[in-house]
Design an enzyme around this catalytic site. Structure first.
Site, PDB file in Angstrom:
ATOM      1  N   HIS A  52      -1.085   4.462   6.369  1.00 29.93           N
ATOM      2  CA  HIS A  52      -0.491   3.136   6.143  1.00 29.93           C
ATOM      3  C   HIS A  52       0.817   3.224   5.350  1.00 29.93           C
ATOM      4  O   HIS A  52       1.857   2.768   5.834  1.00 29.93           O
ATOM      5  CB  HIS A  52      -1.513   2.205   5.492  1.00 29.93           C
ATOM      6  CG  HIS A  52      -0.922   0.927   4.980  1.00 29.93           C
ATOM      7  ND1 HIS A  52      -0.353  -0.015   5.797  1.00 29.93           N
ATOM      8  CD2 HIS A  52      -0.784   0.441   3.707  1.00 29.93           C
ATOM      9  CE1 HIS A  52       0.092  -1.030   5.066  1.00 29.93           C
ATOM     10  NE2 HIS A  52      -0.146  -0.768   3.793  1.00 29.93           N
ATOM     11  N   HIS A  76       3.467   2.285  -2.421  1.00 29.81           N
ATOM     12  CA  HIS A  76       3.311   0.853  -2.684  1.00 29.81           C
ATOM     13  C   HIS A  76       1.883   0.401  -2.944  1.00 29.81           C
ATOM     14  O   HIS A  76       1.675  -0.619  -3.581  1.00 29.81           O
ATOM     15  CB  HIS A  76       3.955   0.019  -1.563  1.00 29.81           C
ATOM     16  CG  HIS A  76       3.087  -0.166  -0.354  1.00 29.81           C
ATOM     17  ND1 HIS A  76       3.106   0.697   0.706  1.00 29.81           N
ATOM     18  CD2 HIS A  76       2.159  -1.107  -0.061  1.00 29.81           C
ATOM     19  CE1 HIS A  76       2.237   0.282   1.620  1.00 29.81           C
ATOM     20  NE2 HIS A  76       1.644  -0.812   1.178  1.00 29.81           N
ATOM     21  N   GLU A  80      -2.308  -0.597  -6.891  1.00 30.32           N
ATOM     22  CA  GLU A  80      -3.358  -1.536  -6.496  1.00 30.32           C
ATOM     23  C   GLU A  80      -4.661  -0.819  -6.147  1.00 30.32           C
ATOM     24  O   GLU A  80      -5.733  -1.247  -6.556  1.00 30.32           O
ATOM     25  CB  GLU A  80      -2.870  -2.380  -5.307  1.00 30.32           C
ATOM     26  CG  GLU A  80      -3.829  -3.472  -4.859  1.00 30.32           C
ATOM     27  CD  GLU A  80      -4.022  -4.576  -5.888  1.00 30.32           C
ATOM     28  OE1 GLU A  80      -3.279  -4.597  -6.882  1.00 30.32           O
ATOM     29  OE2 GLU A  80      -4.925  -5.403  -5.706  1.00 30.32           O
ATOM     30  N   ASP A  81      -4.583   0.263  -5.405  1.00 28.24           N
ATOM     31  CA  ASP A  81      -5.795   0.837  -4.813  1.00 28.24           C
ATOM     32  C   ASP A  81      -6.254   2.177  -5.384  1.00 28.24           C
ATOM     33  O   ASP A  81      -7.271   2.716  -4.946  1.00 28.24           O
ATOM     34  CB  ASP A  81      -5.596   1.001  -3.288  1.00 28.24           C
ATOM     35  CG  ASP A  81      -5.515  -0.345  -2.584  1.00 28.24           C
ATOM     36  OD1 ASP A  81      -6.031  -1.327  -3.157  1.00 28.24           O
ATOM     37  OD2 ASP A  81      -4.935  -0.408  -1.492  1.00 28.24           O
ATOM     38  N   ASP A 264      15.551 -20.890  29.601  1.00 25.14           N
ATOM     39  CA  ASP A 264      16.149 -19.566  29.477  1.00 25.14           C
ATOM     40  C   ASP A 264      15.122 -18.529  29.033  1.00 25.14           C
ATOM     41  O   ASP A 264      14.852 -18.358  27.877  1.00 25.14           O
ATOM     42  CB  ASP A 264      17.351 -19.567  28.541  1.00 25.14           C
ATOM     43  CG  ASP A 264      17.148 -20.472  27.350  1.00 25.14           C
ATOM     44  OD1 ASP A 264      18.093 -20.698  26.606  1.00 25.14           O
ATOM     45  OD2 ASP A 264      16.005 -20.939  27.164  1.00 25.14           O
TER      46      ASP A 264
HETATM   47 MN    MN Z   1      -0.081  -1.971   1.936  1.00 26.34          MN
END
Ligand code: MN
Length: 736
Positions: A52, A76, A80-81, A264
């Site tokens: 990812h 990134h 967080e993880d 169009d």
């Molecule tokens: Mn992410």
């Protein structure tokens, strides 16, 4: 199956393709750091989690962003993880990278629990406000794009939710930043989950017809290309495409048409070197094909707010099928595809660590544009530029917009004054905080209330940042704490009075107090104290006015005394008794210091007894009397050469029977209005001396009525009566 290492090498190759000075060793270090810390984590599609961040970095590289952006993209999700902290990232990769990663993390933590239309713009603004560095939002969009690309492995509920957010928040942000390519992909992917049936219908249809489409586009492409070669336009490239599914979808809905009927479906694009070539190509295209009137747009002369530039025209092909042609330079094309990101490369090397500088270059680009939308665009970026607003969430996910520096007190009062008045505690992001805690973008704020709360305290007024909160707190004190306010107000009033060298007995003297109260517009001293106590009036202002009033009174007394002495002296000489002490009134008006002078009522404001009045000594006809609130008698006019001509006048007790005055009645016009107004006036005791009406083009009727009344009280009754008539909107006393 592509291995992780192969994915990474592909990324490196992309970076080398546009940035020869990229810091590849740090980029590899970031990749290895992320791979190690994400460890065994897996994505729902069964690939290792590290794929990812690599893919997000790949999207960021395709936007041609700098090394720091690539490193931050790889890292990134670390804060967080994984067990990584901000400090860890700062130590190894530098503060700038850590700030960007931290910014992306904060955006990730924002929970969108609302689906309400009016909240969406606030949410978009909030994301901007939270991205102190433009790279934060660019990486966040890349992150969202990759998540949308791999959304098929999520539960249907999550697919719908994410698709909705993407459509409502991220695609519009991408559009604002001019990231056209990403905007289309985000919209197409969102549509896939929001309206799967329509999406399938459109894509399957496009698929089925693709051979026909390609043949059609190929024919036109060849014809235009041949013409440009003949004209010797250097480096001209022509290519065609079918429009994006979401674009087709929107047209189908907006125009209620089937796919066959869409105007169009096809777009040709011509890229050239110079602006002059753009216009040459336009001429050539119009030579080859018949243009549809009204479809030509010159976004080169007038760029869109997001910096987009191109010439657009729609023409009719040989088979009678219309198609759009977009003509632009290669530079314009880069901006069209990557928007603000395309400009990034020009700014490399200049440190933009948030603050004013971050968007300076965007603003410069926009400054030359006269499009009204540009203004709006700048405003949406301004939330960061000047950091004047902060966006926080209620526990149910609504966004509340407060001034920068706002506290839980501001938040509570912005929800409802009852919440503020019964507040006993506040939580931010689940933790108890003090009332002076400064709120940050994206905070979830919760207010604890209690029926037995003792209400706001006075220092809340100093803590609150919003005028709304302050005025609501003031209201509460005004209502709830009258006794306390009076005591407090009296104390500050007395202190101020002493400071001005005045005494309480001067204020409360029987001949002074009524005039003073009138001047201050309060009925009693307690009311004045109460107002000072809750902060609706200042002690300083009160004392200044009182001092003025007292000075005026002593001046008037001195004049009268002098006049009286003169009369007495005259009486002694002539042997006649002195005139009565009081000046005689003319037309019910007493002019200070002057007796028997001519008096007239000004036509501009037609005062009646009971009105506050002021006199002006005219050059030909005595004293002209105005209402104190008449613009012609406004305080700022009482200066300059005529200053000395303004004079104090009062109503006498021996008032004439009736005074003529004017009223203006504004109504929504309707039948029988005139009858109703005449009837209403006839039930009062006043006499009507004139009336005229005029109707306006937009359905209003304005009556000018002249009536005779005895005093302001009677006039007020008449005005109320008129106001009570249906469709009467306003009853004014004209002045000035
Ligand atoms: Mn992410």
């Amino acid at each position: 199956m592509v291995t992780v290492e192969e994915r990474y090498e592909h990324l490196e190759k992309t970076i080398r393709g546009y940035n020869i000075s990229a810091d590849l060793s740090q980029i590899r270090a970031a990749y290895e750091y992320a791979r190690e810390h994400h460890g065994e984590q897996m994505r729902r599609d069964g690939t290792p989690f590290i794929t990812h961040p690599i893919n997000v970095a790949q999207i960021v590289a395709e936007m041609r962003l700098d090394s720091e952006s690539i490193i931050a993209a790889l890292l990134h999700d670390c804060i967080e993880d994984t067990d990584t902290t901000y400090e860890d990232v700062a130590k190894i990769f530098g503060v700038t990278v850590a700030d960007i990663v931290d910014g992306v993390t904060k955006l990730t933590r924002v929970k969108y629990s609302t689906m309400e239309e009016e909240q969406m713009e606030n949410l978009r603004k909030m994301l901007f406000a939270m991205s102190r560095d433009i790279r934060v939002i660019l990486i966040k969009i890349a992150d969202r794009l990759h998540n949308m690309r791999t959304m098929e492995y999520q539960t249907p509920a999550k697919q719908k939710k994410k698709a909705f957010e993407t459509m409502e928040i991220y695609a519009p942000i991408a559009h604002r930043l001019g990231l056209a390519k990403m905007k289309w992909e985000l919209e197409d992917l969102s549509l896939k989950y929001l309206d799967p049936v329509a999406y399938r219908e459109i894509t399957e249809r496009l698929e089925a017809d693709s051979a026909d489409h390609n043949q059609f586009l190929g024919g036109i492409q060849k014809k235009i290309q041949a013409k440009l070669t003949e004209m010797e336009v250097p480096n001209a490239v022509v290519y065609g495409r079918v429009k994006h599914p979401y674009s087709i979808y929107r047209k189908m809905y907006a125009q209620e048409k089937t796919m066959e009927e869409i105007y169009d479906l096809f777009a040709l694009r011509v890229l050239v070197d110079t602006v002059a070539d753009c216009y040459n190509v336009l001429g050539a295209v119009h030579d080859l094909y018949k243009p549809i009137l009204g479809r030509f747009k010159d976004y080169i002369a007038t760029p869109k707010p997001n910096m987009y530039q191109s010439l657009h025209t729609t023409v009719i092909g040989d088979e009678g099928i219309p198609f759009e042609v977009q003509i632009r330079t290669y530079d314009m094309h880069a901006i069209a595809e990557y928007g603000v990101a395309a400009h990034w490369k020009y700014k490399q090397g200049i440190r933009t660590n948030g603050g004013e500088g971050t968007y300076e270059w965007i603003r410069r680009l926009l400054e030359n544009q006269e499009d009204a939308d540009a203004e709006e665009f700048i405003h949406s970026l301004k939330v960061d530029l000047f950091a004047e607003e902060v966006f926080v969430f209620t526990p149910r996910g609504d966004v509340v917009n407060l001034p920068a520096g706002a506290t839980p007190i501001d938040f509570a009062y912005s929800i409802h004054s009852a919440i503020g008045n019964t507040m006993v505690g506040a939580k931010v992001n689940g933790r108890m905080v003090g009332y002076d805690h400064v709120l940050h973008n994206g905070d979830v704020v919760e207010i604890n209330t209690s029926k037995s709360a003792k209400g706001p305290s006075r220092d809340w007024m100093n803590i609150a940042k919003s005028s709304e909160a302050r005025s609501k707190i003031r209201q509460w004190f005004k209502r709830e704490r009258r006794e306390e306010n009076i005591a407090q107000g009296r104390a500050s009033f007395e202190a101020e009075l002493k400071h001005a060298g005045l005494t309480m007995s001067q204020v409360t003297a029987a001949d002074a107090l009524p005039a003073i109260l009138k001047r201050l517009s309060f009925q009693t001293l307690d009311e004045l104290y109460a107002a000072i106590g809750y902060g609706g009036y200042t002690a300083l202002k009160a004392v200044n006015r009182i001092r003025d009033e007292l000075q005026q009174m002593s001046r008037a007394a001195a004049i009268e005394k002098a006049a009286q002495a003169a009369e007495e002296a005259k009486a002694v000489q002539t042997g006649k008794p002195p005139a009565p002490r009081r000046s005689k009134s003319e037309k019910g008006i007493i002019v200070e210091g002057l007796s028997n002078c001519l008096v007239k009522f000004s036509k501009c404001c037609t005062p009646v007894p009971g009105d506050e009045i002021v006199g002006f000594i005219t050059r030909g006809y005595g004293v002209s009397v105005h209402r104190r609130d008449c613009p012609n008698a406004a305080q700022d006019r009482r200066t300059g050469a005529d200053q000395g001509r303004w004079i104090k006048v009062t109503w006498s007790d021996d008032i004439r029977e009736a005074y003529s005055t004017a009223l203006e009645v504004v109504c929504k016009d309707r039948p029988n209005l005139l009858v109703d107004i005449s009837t209403a006036l006839s039930t009062t005791k006043v006499s009507i001396t004139g009336m005229n009406v005029h109707a306006t083009a937009d359905g209003f009727a304005i009556f000018h009525v002249t009536i005779s009344v005895t005093d302001a009280k009677q006039l007020d009754q008449v005005m109320r009566k008129l106001h009570g008539i249906s469709s009467v909107m306003k009853v004014n006393r004209p002045a000035g």
